[in-house]
Write a protein that holds these residues in place. Structure first.
Motif, PDB file in Angstrom:
ATOM      1  N   VAL A 361      -2.967  11.105   7.626  1.00 23.48           N
ATOM      2  CA  VAL A 361      -3.374  11.068   6.225  1.00 23.48           C
ATOM      3  C   VAL A 361      -3.919  12.413   5.776  1.00 23.48           C
ATOM      4  CG1 VAL A 361      -3.866   8.609   5.942  1.00 23.48           C
ATOM      5  CG2 VAL A 361      -5.590  10.102   6.989  1.00 23.48           C
ATOM      6  N   ASN A 362      -3.569  12.772   4.556  1.00 21.02           N
ATOM      7  CA  ASN A 362      -4.295  13.804   3.848  1.00 21.02           C
ATOM      8  C   ASN A 362      -5.462  13.123   3.125  1.00 21.02           C
ATOM      9  OD1 ASN A 362      -2.405  16.009   4.410  1.00 21.02           O
ATOM     10  ND2 ASN A 362      -0.995  14.920   3.049  1.00 21.02           N
ATOM     11  N   GLN A 363      -6.452  13.909   2.751  1.00 22.57           N
ATOM     12  CA  GLN A 363      -7.590  13.330   2.030  1.00 22.57           C
ATOM     13  C   GLN A 363      -7.107  12.553   0.810  1.00 22.57           C
ATOM     14  OE1 GLN A 363     -10.581  16.191   0.990  1.00 22.57           O
ATOM     15  NE2 GLN A 363     -11.601  14.830  -0.436  1.00 22.57           N
ATOM     16  N   GLY A 364      -7.620  11.340   0.656  1.00 21.40           N
ATOM     17  CA  GLY A 364      -7.308  10.547  -0.529  1.00 21.40           C
ATOM     18  C   GLY A 364      -6.093   9.651  -0.375  1.00 21.40           C
ATOM     19  N   GLU A 365      -5.444   9.654   0.785  1.00 22.18           N
ATOM     20  CA  GLU A 365      -4.326   8.720   0.993  1.00 22.18           C
ATOM     21  C   GLU A 365      -4.882   7.327   1.305  1.00 22.18           C
ATOM     22  OE1 GLU A 365      -0.378   9.914   2.474  1.00 22.18           O
ATOM     23  OE2 GLU A 365      -1.372  11.628   3.356  1.00 22.18           O
ATOM     24  N   TYR A 366      -4.068   6.327   1.007  1.00 15.96           N
ATOM     25  CA  TYR A 366      -4.472   4.934   1.140  1.00 15.96           C
ATOM     26  C   TYR A 366      -4.562   4.536   2.608  1.00 15.96           C
ATOM     27  CZ  TYR A 366      -4.554  -0.082   0.061  1.00 15.96           C
ATOM     28  OH  TYR A 366      -4.902  -1.404  -0.064  1.00 15.96           O
ATOM     29  N   ILE A 367      -5.591   3.739   2.954  1.00 18.31           N
ATOM     30  CA  ILE A 367      -5.765   3.262   4.326  1.00 18.31           C
ATOM     31  C   ILE A 367      -5.561   1.748   4.421  1.00 18.31           C
ATOM     32  CG2 ILE A 367      -7.351   3.106   6.277  1.00 18.31           C
ATOM     33  CD1 ILE A 367      -6.822   5.959   5.757  1.00 18.31           C
ATOM     34  N   LEU A 368      -6.309   0.990   3.624  1.00 19.79           N
ATOM     35  CA  LEU A 368      -6.180  -0.465   3.698  1.00 19.79           C
ATOM     36  C   LEU A 368      -6.848  -1.114   2.495  1.00 19.79           C
ATOM     37  CD1 LEU A 368      -9.184  -1.702   4.628  1.00 19.79           C
ATOM     38  CD2 LEU A 368      -8.460  -0.854   6.842  1.00 19.79           C
TER      39      LEU A 368
ATOM     40  N   GLY B  92       6.762  18.861  -7.833  1.00 15.28           N
ATOM     41  CA  GLY B  92       5.402  18.351  -7.968  1.00 15.28           C
ATOM     42  C   GLY B  92       5.031  17.906  -9.378  1.00 15.28           C
ATOM     43  N   ARG B  93       5.814  17.000  -9.938  1.00 17.20           N
ATOM     44  CA  ARG B  93       5.473  16.436 -11.247  1.00 17.20           C
ATOM     45  C   ARG B  93       4.663  15.150 -11.083  1.00 17.20           C
ATOM     46  NH1 ARG B  93       6.625  17.108 -16.402  1.00 17.20           N
ATOM     47  NH2 ARG B  93       6.612  15.279 -17.740  1.00 17.20           N
ATOM     48  N   PHE B  94       4.907  14.476  -9.967  1.00 21.87           N
ATOM     49  CA  PHE B  94       4.233  13.221  -9.667  1.00 21.87           C
ATOM     50  C   PHE B  94       3.485  13.379  -8.346  1.00 21.87           C
ATOM     51  CE2 PHE B  94       8.120  12.451 -12.018  1.00 21.87           C
ATOM     52  CZ  PHE B  94       7.643  11.737 -13.101  1.00 21.87           C
ATOM     53  N   SER B  95       2.394  12.681  -8.203  1.00 14.80           N
ATOM     54  CA  SER B  95       1.663  12.718  -6.934  1.00 14.80           C
ATOM     55  C   SER B  95       2.526  12.137  -5.834  1.00 14.80           C
ATOM     56  CB  SER B  95       0.388  11.892  -7.067  1.00 14.80           C
ATOM     57  OG  SER B  95      -0.121  11.610  -5.791  1.00 14.80           O
ATOM     58  N   PRO B  96       2.623  12.818  -4.690  1.00 18.96           N
ATOM     59  CA  PRO B  96       3.400  12.232  -3.593  1.00 18.96           C
ATOM     60  C   PRO B  96       2.729  10.988  -3.021  1.00 18.96           C
ATOM     61  CG  PRO B  96       2.271  14.211  -2.845  1.00 18.96           C
ATOM     62  CD  PRO B  96       2.011  14.106  -4.317  1.00 18.96           C
ATOM     63  N   TYR B  97       1.468  10.785  -3.335  1.00 19.35           N
ATOM     64  CA  TYR B  97       0.719   9.692  -2.690  1.00 19.35           C
ATOM     65  C   TYR B  97       0.850   8.376  -3.449  1.00 19.35           C
ATOM     66  CZ  TYR B  97      -1.148  13.888  -0.617  1.00 19.35           C
ATOM     67  OH  TYR B  97      -1.260  15.099  -0.016  1.00 19.35           O
ATOM     68  N   ARG B 154     -15.549   3.492   1.371  1.00 18.18           N
ATOM     69  CA  ARG B 154     -14.257   3.168   0.754  1.00 18.18           C
ATOM     70  C   ARG B 154     -13.502   4.434   0.378  1.00 18.18           C
ATOM     71  NH1 ARG B 154     -16.753  -0.634  -3.073  1.00 18.18           N
ATOM     72  NH2 ARG B 154     -17.095  -2.593  -1.950  1.00 18.18           N
ATOM     73  N   GLY B 155     -14.241   5.461  -0.025  1.00 19.33           N
ATOM     74  CA  GLY B 155     -13.570   6.670  -0.495  1.00 19.33           C
ATOM     75  C   GLY B 155     -12.852   6.423  -1.816  1.00 19.33           C
ATOM     76  N   ILE B 156     -12.152   7.416  -2.294  1.00 17.32           N
ATOM     77  CA  ILE B 156     -11.368   7.245  -3.510  1.00 17.32           C
ATOM     78  C   ILE B 156      -9.997   7.878  -3.309  1.00 17.32           C
ATOM     79  CG2 ILE B 156     -13.196   7.019  -5.232  1.00 17.32           C
ATOM     80  CD1 ILE B 156     -13.019   9.995  -5.744  1.00 17.32           C
ATOM     81  N   SER B 157      -9.060   7.451  -4.126  1.00 19.32           N
ATOM     82  CA  SER B 157      -7.704   7.983  -4.024  1.00 19.32           C
ATOM     83  C   SER B 157      -7.708   9.457  -4.411  1.00 19.32           C
ATOM     84  CB  SER B 157      -6.771   7.209  -4.947  1.00 19.32           C
ATOM     85  OG  SER B 157      -7.000   7.593  -6.285  1.00 19.32           O
ATOM     86  N   PHE B 158      -6.725  10.180  -3.923  1.00 20.75           N
ATOM     87  CA  PHE B 158      -6.709  11.606  -4.234  1.00 20.75           C
ATOM     88  C   PHE B 158      -6.582  11.839  -5.731  1.00 20.75           C
ATOM     89  CE2 PHE B 158      -4.692  15.752  -4.870  1.00 20.75           C
ATOM     90  CZ  PHE B 158      -5.759  16.514  -4.427  1.00 20.75           C
ATOM     91  N   SER B 159      -5.806  11.035  -6.419  1.00 20.88           N
ATOM     92  CA  SER B 159      -5.662  11.194  -7.879  1.00 20.88           C
ATOM     93  C   SER B 159      -7.027  11.127  -8.553  1.00 20.88           C
ATOM     94  CB  SER B 159      -4.772  10.093  -8.467  1.00 20.88           C
ATOM     95  OG  SER B 159      -3.496  10.146  -7.925  1.00 20.88           O
ATOM     96  N   GLU B 160      -7.843  10.168  -8.117  1.00 23.11           N
ATOM     97  CA  GLU B 160      -9.144   9.997  -8.758  1.00 23.11           C
ATOM     98  C   GLU B 160     -10.079  11.145  -8.367  1.00 23.11           C
ATOM     99  OE1 GLU B 160     -10.801   6.078  -8.231  1.00 23.11           O
ATOM    100  OE2 GLU B 160     -12.681   6.663  -9.231  1.00 23.11           O
ATOM    101  N   HIS B 161     -10.044  11.521  -7.112  1.00 22.61           N
ATOM    102  CA  HIS B 161     -10.857  12.647  -6.649  1.00 22.61           C
ATOM    103  C   HIS B 161     -10.490  13.910  -7.423  1.00 22.61           C
ATOM    104  CE1 HIS B 161     -12.860  15.441  -3.986  1.00 22.61           C
ATOM    105  NE2 HIS B 161     -11.719  16.016  -3.665  1.00 22.61           N
ATOM    106  N   TYR B 162      -9.199  14.114  -7.577  1.00 16.73           N
ATOM    107  CA  TYR B 162      -8.720  15.323  -8.234  1.00 16.73           C
ATOM    108  C   TYR B 162      -9.158  15.369  -9.696  1.00 16.73           C
ATOM    109  CZ  TYR B 162      -5.463  18.673 -10.228  1.00 16.73           C
ATOM    110  OH  TYR B 162      -4.924  19.724 -10.903  1.00 16.73           O
TER     111      TYR B 162
END
Lengths: 374, 374, 374, 374
Positions: A361-368, B92-97, B154-162
């Motif tokens: 995973v890169n930071q921010g990728e989905y885990i569960l 890179g127009r859309f997030s790969p994640y 829980r962390g957050i998704s990369f889109s939200e972090h970004y």
């Protein structure tokens, strides 16, 4: 009883080849209700094809007296997505042309400028069946007008063309069943709309997600939403009607794989549901326990706090409680430090319902994800 | 005057490497206003980096007396997208994640459960400046509370972090300038919001798109929308205020390329705009003609009616009238027919503002767009 | 004279749809020679389709007396690659299944365990025509044995299946013409094999690349290589034969676009070549100047020394000399430094023959290529 | 004993960020031999990182007397590939820049114009150790000359730059261990070169593939091949030498996942191998049974005979015999026929060693591989 099959041209490709949809249509001697069942809208979610294969076999063995109404089946309903690959992976979750999620492109009649209040006023004293027929007619007229208004020179985007074809097959159905699976790894569950929970039980699933907020032009939502709005408007006028119109999305396990238990659950649930709806003349299995619902906005998602390798992640279906270690994250920092393993603990209790398919995973990728409190 | 530069960790990758943002900050001796300028939010839209490079050189030559307020510049503002390739293409127009368009992920304060009516009532008799400060404070408090509520496990998704990082740099700005280009091939134009048209003229662009409908959480929209709503609420209370808050997206030519004319237009427009806003102590060029606007919902798009090879397509910037042949489509049908060329004629008159980058098309792929009646 | 068209099933997709090849076949009243022309083997190299379209029109207007021998045309010869997209880009340069370059998968008879020395000994005293027929028969027998040896249960990879179909259409041709273009941006040029340079001139191209080293199972190489080996073996036996077998790859400009000048050059060259070969009963244009060849191993390639944005790159077709600035590289270092522009100067003199399509680069991405000393 | 870590700049990205390699270096008090261990050359093959993590922990607990020679470890050895995603899939098997398989790019000294015969003649009477040192010196001189000959203006492609960095870390090693896994799903096995089979046993793997043909510039091949050629040349001169130089690729289970049993097998095997090589002062486990080898050209591969959905495929590790049903293929033909299930039977007996990760297939996609007769 053999199905009538039909081929529909879907997309002429640059090479001149044509992708087609194939529909399988069973029609009983009696009955007017229609159920529409499709599978594989997202490229990697293939389980439903195996379900439809078994349903075609099953319905073929019935005679026309056992079926009331008609059944439309569309397996492999998105060839563009089904055939797409990046390496050996099925990456057809988004349209390659405009990046849209294939399940967020659909047309919702209630988003048009329509005067539903007037409709309610005009229909207030009719029977439920008359109202349902009248409202369906309005939807179909509006939809057909949209089709007619397409300018042939301008053309339309593939997403819009595609959704129009699926709508033209399904808008007049009573029941829509959209067979998905997780794109990653997941348990079986069902999506259900508010006010239809009781009928969900006939699908015999343990868990369901209740669509308590509109998520945006998914196939099931776009179909049912106008009817739900209409029901609310009637309630405001003092008349409590539930139309005989329902919309279901079945999530049958994991992506890129066909788990037999998920196939069996899909077949059994659909046959039982159609029996309960009296479309099939078969014994109905009375659910021993009701489906446990989690509100959509209450799902809990975990994302990678930084990049690394996931170790010892709990699998889908695991019951967790607070402080359980959900997974470890092994990382190799680009500084003087030695590699480290971090433990991530649950701040929720419930059932892990899906987990990602890739342990890097890169930071921010989905885990569960967790269904809390079930 | 040299900028203060700052590095911000953006994303720790699986490999342990870290992608960073770098900000360039110029601060005048006087003035309190802030302009925030970013480029390359979409991976292939690189022109703005050249504009920011020239702006940094230009501002560096100024002395601190010439600048009133502060200028934040963030070139290459999306490293994840900038570095992404499929073959040699910038995809890179859309997030790969999560597949989201990088410019549809932003946070709009007005989508939170906030009581703007109460705010208007409480602030009705204050000065414009006081109201602006109070409303900004409310936005910042809500935003900071959102950040604090993030659960670390829980962390957050990369889109939200970004998006949170970009918001934290820009939410308190007066003016936001987001430097895009077409992802395909296009002329230069500007996106403008209703009630801000007059100031658009200072950018000295011939054409603009007026955002007459909310399109969904783009960077410019998410920033300005709460203020536009607030202004409307005040008008309902009989007070006509236009806050000193603006949001602009400049579309500088084509993707994956840096056209010098587009660079020059960007630089000239931004410097003139900042001069008109009195942030730069320079002569303002009074626009000779006003920008011609097209309503967003009035753009005309052409899509391939079937697969094939595009021939003799008119280029971006061409003025067309009804029945002009826009392009030919050469196809090789997979039946007994010989290959054919079809002519597609315009059903619009206006200016072709963008055309696709690839002359092979599957049915439903984008061909070109027209600004009608300009 | 109308072509006979034929559809060949190429690939059954997961969805059940079938991709096909379509061949166009013109047969003269007299003559035994065969030319095989295909286009679009790489997904983005579409120019050749327009050439073949014009050739079909042209040959259709001829009568059967004007054509000696037969012409096979296969436009859109790789549907799998042609239809592939990532965003709106044609990314079909490599197979999505095994990552192989579509033009490095072909079968070369000389790589089989065959005793060419024995063949030379057995055929030393036959006529050139007899030898050519005998060698062709050996190739075809070996090829057909390979096809027969395919185990139906194991199946074969799509790459192998695909190459077998193209070989079965073309192995018995005298002349193969493979219509490519650059996948990026390029001038027109031709690939030629040693000992065939004189005939290259009939294509009327200014520049050519001489295949002085075997590059690995390209379509043109795999076809001609066994014949070139055979010719060398005969020379070793004191007999100097050039068989009437040739193989050409035309590079017609840039990818994803159809430049009319490149189309015209392709058409004119092919018709003139076939006339020179006496397959067409037309006047032959005698080349005013010979094609200038560059040895393949002498091409000069430039790669990005670090990541950044390319500015002011010289375009394809530019004549350069030592110390000319080929391009600038704008970079934004992730340290305390201000952004910088670096100038990259030529260490070669010659013609820039191709340049990359994307002005953003990571370190090591391709920038441009030079034909030296032409 | 703590490792010395070092950061090496690998690639400056378009955004200005830099990807780095990090090396971990353990050096014993005595001994001159060097082992070089890397992992994750292909983006999705992550198991080896967990192995290296455990090895670093293990070696850190040793004292300097226990280690003879030095150990270089490079986890996450290909950041460009490791971080690459398409959706949530690790698609970094091929370079995004030139499409090359990351494990087919390496430099093989024997492909240079070098006169090995002369070397043999010059060194015929020296000791094995002297010859080994002399030959290594020749390799290093040639390699360093190649580095020096790089023209800074032209630059080099990223593939070449990348391979040069890995070679500069590893060319002087005695033993190279490259930790891969299948990119799909697979059992554990080891790649071994002819004449080194006996030492393979110390890795304690059940199965191995014997590299009986040169497959093309893989990391292990490119390293060992010159030495194997040298050994053969000496044998031709009547001197039978096996240099103390070895090269191993361990295939540790499946891609995108970290199976603990595969991790354990990797750790145990490497420690035992280094003990057997007397680099570690530990007890050597004497293998109870020897590794069973299959010649590389004897592997059996199965590909989809047409598109469809795979059902009931046997899993990796299954022992099969003739006529066993390997998998079913469910297809929905686009004609009047009902969907069908086809059974594909084995024409081989042996062990299924890998199976594809995706149960939807287009015609010609990979299904599974068999080690025959083991």
């Amino acid at each position: 009883m053999n199905p009538i099959t039909k081929l529909i041209n879907l997309q002429t490709l640059a090479s001149g080849d044509i992708l087609q949809l194939k529909t399988y249509h069973f029609k009983g001697k009696t009955g007017t209700k229609k159920v529409y069942i499709q599978s594989n809208l997202h490229g990697g979610e293939i389980v439903g094809n195996a379900v439809i294969y078994e349903l075609i076999k099953f319905f073929s063995q019935l005679n026309e007296d056992t079926l009331h109404g008609e059944i439309f089946l569309v397996p492999m309903c998105n060839p563009t997505a089904v055939n797409q690959r990046n390496l050996f992976f099925s990456t057809g979750r988004f349209s390659p042309y405009d990046g849209l999620n294939w399940n967020r492109i659909f047309w919702d009649y209630s988003h048009e400028k329509v005067n539903i209040n007037k409709f309610v006023k005009d229909n207030l004293n009719l029977t439920k069946e008359e109202i349902q027929q009248n409202f369906l007619n309005q939807i179909l007229i509006k939809f057909n007008n949209k089709l007619k208004s397409i300018n042939q020179n301008r053309g339309i985007s593939f997403s819009e063309h595609y959704r129009n074809i699926l709508h033209s097959l399904s808008l007049d159905a009573n029941y829509i069943i959209d067979l998905h699976s997780s794109s990653v790894k997941a348990i079986d569950y069902i999506y259900c709309f508010d006010s239809r929970q009781k009928n969900a039980d006939y699908f015999l699933f343990d868990y369901g997600i209740l669509m308590n907020k509109y998520d945006g032009n998914a196939f099931d939502e776009a179909f049912l939403n106008p009817w739900l709005i209409l029901e609310k408007k009637f309630i405001q006028q003092g008349r409590n009607i539930t139309f005989d119109v329902e919309s279901w999305t079945l999530e049958l396990g994991s992506g890129m794989t066909v788990n037999q238990a998920s196939v069996n659950k899909g077949i059994k649930g659909i046959i039982n549901y159609l029996s309960a709806k009296k479309m099939l003349n078969l014994d109905v299995i009375i659910p021993q326990k009701t489906t446990q619902f989690v509100n959509k906005n209450n799902l809990k998602h975990y994302y990678a706090p930084q990049g690394g390798i996931i170790r010892h992640r709990l699998s889908e279906g695991t019951k967790v409680t607070y402080e359980d270690v959900l997974y470890q994250l092994l990382s190799f920092p680009k500084n003087g430090d030695l590699p480290i393993i971090m433990e991530i603990k649950s701040v929720d209790e419930g059932i892990i319902y899906d987990v990602s398919i890739n342990d890097t995973v890169n930071q921010g990728e989905y885990i569960l994800g967790i269904f809390p409190h079930v």
